[in-house]
Design a protein around this motif. Sequence first.
Motif, mmCIF file in Angstrom:
data_model
loop_
_atom_site.group_PDB
_atom_site.id
_atom_site.type_symbol
_atom_site.label_atom_id
_atom_site.label_comp_id
_atom_site.label_asym_id
_atom_site.label_seq_id
_atom_site.Cartn_x
_atom_site.Cartn_y
_atom_site.Cartn_z
ATOM 1 N N ALA A 1 -1.815 -6.882 -5.444
ATOM 2 C CA ALA A 1 -1.434 -7.220 -4.059
ATOM 3 C C ALA A 1 -2.651 -7.371 -3.159
ATOM 4 O O ALA A 1 -2.566 -7.947 -2.077
ATOM 5 N N GLU A 2 -3.809 -6.866 -3.588
ATOM 6 C CA GLU A 2 -5.025 -6.966 -2.763
ATOM 7 C C GLU A 2 -5.693 -8.337 -2.839
ATOM 8 O O GLU A 2 -6.533 -8.665 -2.010
ATOM 9 N N GLU B 1 -9.373 11.962 -8.551
ATOM 10 C CA GLU B 1 -8.892 10.864 -7.702
ATOM 11 C C GLU B 1 -9.652 10.909 -6.391
ATOM 12 O O GLU B 1 -9.492 11.827 -5.592
ATOM 13 N N ASN B 2 -10.507 9.937 -6.173
ATOM 14 C CA ASN B 2 -11.315 9.896 -4.957
ATOM 15 C C ASN B 2 -10.463 9.505 -3.742
ATOM 16 O O ASN B 2 -9.306 9.093 -3.885
ATOM 17 N N VAL B 3 -11.024 9.638 -2.559
ATOM 18 C CA VAL B 3 -10.417 9.156 -1.319
ATOM 19 C C VAL B 3 -10.209 7.639 -1.426
ATOM 20 O O VAL B 3 -11.015 6.952 -2.043
ATOM 21 N N GLY B 4 -9.135 7.131 -0.868
ATOM 22 C CA GLY B 4 -8.862 5.691 -0.902
ATOM 23 C C GLY B 4 -9.848 4.918 -0.052
ATOM 24 O O GLY B 4 -9.742 4.905 1.172
ATOM 25 N N ALA C 1 -3.775 1.353 -3.677
ATOM 26 C CA ALA C 1 -3.881 0.551 -4.901
ATOM 27 C C ALA C 1 -3.057 1.165 -6.024
ATOM 28 O O ALA C 1 -2.889 0.551 -7.070
ATOM 29 N N GLY C 2 -2.587 2.386 -5.793
ATOM 30 C CA GLY C 2 -1.706 2.995 -6.785
ATOM 31 C C GLY C 2 -2.383 4.022 -7.687
ATOM 32 O O GLY C 2 -1.947 4.229 -8.815
ATOM 33 N N GLU D 1 0.812 -1.229 0.000
ATOM 34 C CA GLU D 1 0.000 0.000 0.000
ATOM 35 C C GLU D 1 0.840 1.272 0.000
ATOM 36 O O GLU D 1 0.320 2.352 -0.285
ATOM 37 N N GLY D 2 2.098 1.154 0.387
ATOM 38 C CA GLY D 2 2.951 2.343 0.416
ATOM 39 C C GLY D 2 3.095 2.905 1.809
ATOM 40 O O GLY D 2 2.180 2.841 2.630
ATOM 41 N N SER D 3 4.277 3.479 2.076
ATOM 42 C CA SER D 3 4.617 3.908 3.430
ATOM 43 C C SER D 3 3.987 5.242 3.815
ATOM 44 O O SER D 3 4.125 5.696 4.949
#
Lengths: 221, 221
Positions: free
Chosen positions: B141-142, B116-119, B40-41, A142-144
């Motif tokens: 990765a999910e 880009e919405n909120v994660g 998710a990138g 998910e990233g730091s």
Amino acid sequence: MKVILARDLLQANSDQAQQNRLFFERFGVVSLNLISSPGAGKTTLLEKTLFLLKDKVAVGVIEGDIFTDRDAVRIAGLDVPVVQINTQGTCHLDARMVARAMQELPLAELDLVLIENVGNLVCPAAFDLGEHYKIALLSVAEGSDKPAKYPGVFQRARAVVITKADLLPHLDFDLDACEEELLEIHDSLEIFVTSAKSGSGMRHWVNWLASLTKGPLAGRV
Amino acid sequence: MKVILARDLLQANSDQAQQNRLFFERFGVVSLNLISSPGAGKTTLLEKTLFLLKDKVAVGVIEGDIFTDRDAVRIAGLDVPVVQINTQGTCHLDARMVARAMQELPLAELDLVLIENVGNLVCPAAFDLGEHYKIALLSVAEGSDKPAKYPGVFQRARAVVITKADLLPHLDFDLDACEEELLEIHDSLEIFVTSAKSGSGMRHWVNWLASLTKGPLAGRV
């Protein structure tokens, strides 16, 4: 017309959560609320945790999902008592859902109940379920930068389990920066760096869980 | 006491969203709403997309985050007009937030606005922002089980971008099963398998975006 009284609802949730907590304590059960993004590896961590823990500690599981019972089926395969909650679209568990699920668990025989919340790093942080501690999971994929971007859950957590550490060689995840950021948000956080796949860090995390069931939370000192 | 009229609020959001959509269309701008789990990138995909697209198509970006302006800073580095929305705790963007942010973009000079919405894979799916299409992102990765567990966003999406495909050799992600499950949920989904890191699949995705700005959505046939 549907009228929601937001503050009343949160207060009602807190009241029910407090009842749940007292009910867990009546049986000497420690309860933990596991929160993360979808796909951070809550169920896989649970599977490996139960495998390592279940001979030492009597564990029950409450599985929260929006739809499907796939996670509960995975956990039931480990011969551990498990109850599934389907929220049918709701983005978090609440204390009332957990109150009903608790009734289905053999609490008198248990030391620890692990509640797997819906995959969502935002909304579940606001709802007390009657747990003793919230545990946040964060996958290295998910990233730091996630603690700073989603601070709510990390502020309220007692521990953070960093998952999928086996992927670190393939990612630009800065583990030191992430730990530093977590401790800035909340300086007494326990941080576990784990890989359920390779097993690294799992023993440390499982020993910590076992220690909770032998301490004051469980009415034992 | 705070009283929220849930149905009225959703209706008010839909009305504002419809106004936003008409406003985008007045300028011949196509708008897309990118939704995914945290990490998710989305921002990395945006960076690479803008790098490949910006000489062909005039793109603006609206960045939604709960806190911090880190993502907007990353996008601004690409010399693209970008507006940051901080929701201050709210788990999704809504049409009113986007209406305000739109005013800050030079719409008359743009072909495409990427929001880009909120994660969060759950709540944003319920709120129309005035976009033409929702785009769901899913990181390998999910895990490949996410479409069935979080169907809402995939049902409403026009396209799914599977991200971080460079990690596939290190994961048990079943790409065929995932694509099959996506098409079961919604049989006319466009599916792009991408790695922003290696660049694989990016050209296909970027060409599709460019084609949207030359079609009927932009008032061009």
